[in-house]
Design a protein around this motif. Structure first.
Motif, short mmCIF file in Angstrom:
data_model
loop_
_atom_site.label_atom_id
_atom_site.label_comp_id
_atom_site.label_asym_id
_atom_site.label_seq_id
_atom_site.Cartn_x
_atom_site.Cartn_y
_atom_site.Cartn_z
N ILE A 193 -1.28 -4.83 2.76
CA ILE A 193 -2.51 -6.09 2.82
C ILE A 193 -4.19 -5.52 2.80
N HIS A 194 -4.18 -4.32 2.97
CA HIS A 194 -5.44 -3.68 2.17
C HIS A 194 -5.96 -4.09 0.78
N TRP A 195 -4.30 -4.27 0.23
CA TRP A 195 -5.24 -4.57 -1.33
C TRP A 195 -5.55 -6.60 -1.24
N GLU B 243 -11.19 0.11 10.08
CA GLU B 243 -9.58 0.40 10.90
C GLU B 243 -8.48 0.34 10.00
N HIS B 244 -8.74 -1.10 9.26
CA HIS B 244 -7.85 -1.84 8.89
C HIS B 244 -6.87 -1.15 7.28
N ALA B 245 -7.91 0.20 7.53
CA ALA B 245 -7.65 1.35 6.16
C ALA B 245 -6.46 1.97 6.77
N ASN C 232 -16.93 -1.25 -3.60
CA ASN C 232 -16.48 -0.19 -2.60
C ASN C 232 -14.92 0.32 -2.94
N HIS C 233 -14.13 -1.11 -2.91
CA HIS C 233 -12.94 -0.95 -3.29
C HIS C 233 -12.19 -1.12 -4.16
N ALA C 234 -13.27 -1.25 -5.68
CA ALA C 234 -12.57 -0.31 -6.78
C ALA C 234 -12.40 0.37 -7.13
N VAL D 220 -14.08 7.42 1.04
CA VAL D 220 -13.21 6.85 2.12
C VAL D 220 -13.37 6.07 2.60
N ASP D 221 -12.55 4.65 3.00
CA ASP D 221 -12.40 3.69 3.37
C ASP D 221 -12.59 4.30 5.13
N VAL D 222 -13.24 4.30 6.04
CA VAL D 222 -13.26 3.91 6.80
C VAL D 222 -13.63 2.72 8.28
MN MN Z 1 -11.54 -2.09 3.36
#
Ligand code: MN
Length: 261
Positions: free
Chosen positions: A70-72, A212-214, A125-127, A208-210
């Motif tokens: 879901i995140h990606w 909540e979806h992470a 950020n996600h990459a 670190v992605d904080v």
């Molecule tokens: Mn994220």
């Protein structure tokens, strides 16, 4: 590097993976050939969802497969699509590297500034996030990176504690980061939402992605446990590569990245 396994990826994800000529790409007109839009993007889209170099379940039990998918596939894809929409509305931005836009948002036309900040930042950020975690992660860094962490924080354990505390200090959605300052020294940093350390003059090495979806599917409200487990998947070799400037050199010539790693 082991071959990317597609066993857990959908057909669409597979196509996105094989098309991932670029992570931050698309910028730098001379290298547009490296840019391959994802199937979900409009033909004119310039940024592509970068492929993952590991299957969704590769980080279990630390990060569960459903969260990864879901995140990606949804969250990151939405940032890519939002960024492409912004570029379509301000095509003059297409020739500028994403890092340059994020480092100087005041130079971005006002009508798309918030979109570039949020969606461009989200893509960037996600990459970095996918690139600096992996199934062979965990443990300690080595060499110069370890030496510099010890110099900056006293010990690796002290760094980990400080990074953890930074992640816990983020109120609401955001990121905690290990960055380099312009003088090359290491610093911790936090950003709200999808803001990037670039806007604060720092170069991000690890985040670190904080949001909540992470972590919420697996850890619910226990952000601290998620951050503990995050350390079990940090790919310190990838972090060291960013430190050594490989990533940033690639970014600045507009090609970054053709691979997530
Ligand atoms: Mn994220």
């Amino acid at each position: 590097m082991p071959p990317i396994s597609h066993r857990r990826l959908s057909r669409r994800a597979f196509l996105a993976t094989s098309a991932s000529g670029a992570v931050f790409a698309a910028c730098g007109g001379a290298t547009t050939a490296a840019v391959a839009p994802t199937p979900a993007s409009a033909p004119s889209a310039r940024y592509a969802l970068p492929g993952l170099r590991y299957p969704f379940d590769a980080l279990e039990p630390h990060i569960d497969a459903k969260t990864m998918e879901i995140h990606w596939d949804r969250h990151h894809r939405a940032y890519v699509n939002g960024l492409n929409s912004a570029i379509e509305a301000a095509p003059e931005l297409a020739t500028r590297p994403l890092e340059a836009l994020l480092a100087d948002l005041s130079s971005v036309p006002e009508n798309v500034r918030e979109a570039v900040r949020n969606h461009g930042g989200g893509h960037y950020n996600h990459a970095i996030f996918w690139d600096t975690i992996g199934p062979d992660g965990g443990g300690l860094p080595t060499g110069r990176l370890l030496d510099d962490l010890v110099s900056a924080f006293g010990s690796f354990e002290a760094f980990r504690d400080d990074f953890h505390a930074a992640a816990m200090s983020v109120f609401g959605s955001g990121w905690a980061w290990l960055c380099t300052r312009p003088d090359g020294t290491l610093a911790l940093h936090t950003t709200p939402n999808q803001d990037t350390p670039l806007a604060d003059g720092l170069h991000p090495l690890l985040g670190v992605d904080v949001w909540e979806h992470a972590y919420y599917l697996h850890y619910q409200n226990e952000r601290g446990r998620y951050v503990d487990h995050f350390f079990e998947v940090v790919d310190w070799n990838a972090v060291a590569l960013r430190r050594e400037g490989a990533a940033s050199a690639a970014l600045s010539d507009g090609r970054a990245t053709a691979r997530v790693r």
